[in-house]
Design an enzyme around this catalytic site. Structure first.
Site, PDB file in Angstrom:
ATOM      1  N   LYS A   3       0.812  -1.218   0.000  1.00  0.00           N
ATOM      2  CA  LYS A   3       0.000   0.000   0.000  1.00  0.00           C
ATOM      3  C   LYS A   3       0.848   1.272   0.000  1.00  0.00           C
ATOM      4  O   LYS A   3       0.377   2.311  -0.451  1.00  0.00           O
ATOM      5  CB  LYS A   3      -0.973  -0.001   1.168  1.00  0.00           C
ATOM      6  CG  LYS A   3      -0.318   0.214   2.511  1.00  0.00           C
ATOM      7  CD  LYS A   3      -1.340   0.126   3.614  1.00  0.00           C
ATOM      8  CE  LYS A   3      -0.681   0.488   4.919  1.00  0.00           C
ATOM      9  NZ  LYS A   3      -1.339  -0.084   6.077  1.00  0.00           N
ATOM     10  N   ARG A  97      -7.622   1.230  16.942  1.00  0.00           N
ATOM     11  CA  ARG A  97      -7.998   1.443  15.560  1.00  0.00           C
ATOM     12  C   ARG A  97      -9.009   0.336  15.261  1.00  0.00           C
ATOM     13  O   ARG A  97     -10.007   0.258  15.936  1.00  0.00           O
ATOM     14  CB  ARG A  97      -6.771   1.452  14.627  1.00  0.00           C
ATOM     15  CG  ARG A  97      -7.097   2.105  13.270  1.00  0.00           C
ATOM     16  CD  ARG A  97      -5.902   2.188  12.317  1.00  0.00           C
ATOM     17  NE  ARG A  97      -5.602   0.905  11.679  1.00  0.00           N
ATOM     18  CZ  ARG A  97      -4.730   0.756  10.681  1.00  0.00           C
ATOM     19  NH1 ARG A  97      -4.085   1.792  10.196  1.00  0.00           N
ATOM     20  NH2 ARG A  97      -4.486  -0.436  10.165  1.00  0.00           N
TER      21      ARG A  97
HETATM   22  C1  LIG Z   1      -0.581  -0.782   6.717  1.00  0.00           C
HETATM   23  C2  LIG Z   1      -0.898  -2.020   7.385  1.00  0.00           C
HETATM   24  C3  LIG Z   1       0.113  -2.960   7.589  1.00  0.00           C
HETATM   25  C4  LIG Z   1       1.551  -2.699   7.241  1.00  0.00           C
HETATM   26  O1  LIG Z   1       2.056  -1.753   8.136  1.00  0.00           O
HETATM   27  P1  LIG Z   1       3.606  -1.319   8.148  1.00  0.00           P
HETATM   28  O2  LIG Z   1       3.740  -0.484   9.371  1.00  0.00           O
HETATM   29  O3  LIG Z   1       3.824  -0.537   6.899  1.00  0.00           O
HETATM   30  O4  LIG Z   1       4.419  -2.559   8.186  1.00  0.00           O
HETATM   31  C5  LIG Z   1      -0.254  -4.145   8.204  1.00  0.00           C
HETATM   32  N1  LIG Z   1      -1.523  -4.391   8.582  1.00  0.00           N
HETATM   33  C6  LIG Z   1      -2.509  -3.501   8.392  1.00  0.00           C
HETATM   34  C7  LIG Z   1      -3.877  -3.829   8.840  1.00  0.00           C
HETATM   35  C8  LIG Z   1      -2.233  -2.281   7.792  1.00  0.00           C
HETATM   36  O5  LIG Z   1      -3.209  -1.405   7.611  1.00  0.00           O
END
Ligand SMILES: *Cc1c(COP(=O)(O)O)cnc(C)c1O
Length: 321
Positions: A3, A97
């Protein structure tokens, strides 16, 4: 997880070559792009929106879930598409969250475990994103305890225990990750080698995978302080300046439309970012050893937000080396 790079297929392919078994992204549009080119399992990192359930089932093999209504819709749509969709139930272990509260897990699982064409494969959690809560053995162990409870009370076995993201790598390094956690969803770490919420460089990873290059369009000697009545800048902030006398300055053809200019690190010594507007980045180059000229380019290392914005901007050309 892709992402941070808008579901970029070339980068996903490198992750797979490096051993990643699942590619995750928070946007269905990105998963759609990835599903055209890759044949690994794709995971939606955000709980699905009711308005695009059919695309979620079409393009994601797995999704992270916290709402009964949504899972019911996923099941119905999966039946319609004659597919099996896999769900991981997210539990909020403290960050506030996404996710259900731990005590609601068994009652929810009881309701969703027999939904048609929806296979509940696991349980997951996420910390460090909203509340800034750090992962610990104890808060990660909640997943293991709930999985054991599911086994005992419902005779239901969960195979995926998805323990967190980049921030959780630290637990693994310190051998404090509960044994049964068998999945981490890594984005920032695999892309940038940093863990910004812990203010940490990950020592065994490269931190120069992404560079942002910008062309110089003006070089001049100028006073370091603006002249005239000071109002607000283009973004509604009142700027402040330190008088450093006449300095050699350059303008790079990049701005807030292209990246997060406040978090770029110049690769060259003697370059200081003074500020930026939408399309101009103002640099102090007085202390540079080489004589920078119009048409030269300078390189910068981005943080996560700078990388994300650069990948989102269609004005930024992407080159792969
Ligand atoms: C963005 C996200 C991740 C990855 O997070 P990083 O801090 O970039 O490793 C993993 N799980 C969820 C649910 C996320 O939204």
């Amino acid at each position: 997880m892709t992402k941070g790079v808008c579901g970029n297929v070339k980068i996903a392919e490198q992750m797979i070559e490096g051993g990643a078994e699942i590619i995750g992204d928070s946007r269905v549009d990105n998963l759609k792009k990835l599903s055209d080119s890759l044949d690994v399992d794709l995971m939606l990192l955000r709980t699905p929106m009711c308005s695009n359930i059919s695309d979620v089932v079409r393009y994601a093999d797995i999704s992270l879930n916290s709402e009964f209504e949504v899972m019911k819709k996923l099941s119905k749509e999966a039946v319609k598409q004659d597919k099996v969709h896999r769900a991981i139930i997210m539990v909020d272990v403290g960050d506030r969250r996404e996710g259900i509260m731990p005590q609601d897990f068994i009652p929810l699982l009881r309701k969703v475990k027999d939904l048609e064409n929806l296979e509940v494969i696991g349980i997951g959690t996420n910390v460090g994103c909203y509340g800034g809560v750090q992962p610990t053995f104890e808060n990660t162990e909640i997943l293991v305890k709930l999985a054991e409870k599911a086994n005992k009370e419902l005779n239901f076995s969960l195979t995926t225990l998805s323990g967190g993201s980049t921030i959780t790598l630290k637990l693994m390094e310190e051998d404090k990750l509960p044994q049964r956690i068998n999945q981490l969803r890594i984005g920032e770490g695999i892309l940038l080698g940093t863990s910004i919420s812990q203010d940490r460089d990950i020592p065994y990873l490269h931190r120069n995978v992404f560079e942002i290059e910008a062309e110089i369009i003006e070089v001049k000697e100028k006073p370091s302080v603006p002249e005239g009545e000071i109002g607000q800048d283009a973004f509604g902030k009142k700027p402040e300046f330190k008088d450093r006398g006449i300095r050699r300055r350059a303008i790079a053809a990049i701005g807030k439309q292209d990246t997060d200019t406040s978090n770029l690190t110049p690769k060259d010594d003697g370059v200081e970012i003074l500020g930026a507007s939408s399309d101009h980045m103002i640099l102090d180059v007085e202390d540079m050893e080489r004589d920078i000229k119009i048409g030269d380019t300078l390189s910068f290392l981005p943080t996560y937000s700078g990388m994300l914005k650069a990948f989102t901007s269609e004005y930024v050309d992407k080159m792969y080396i």
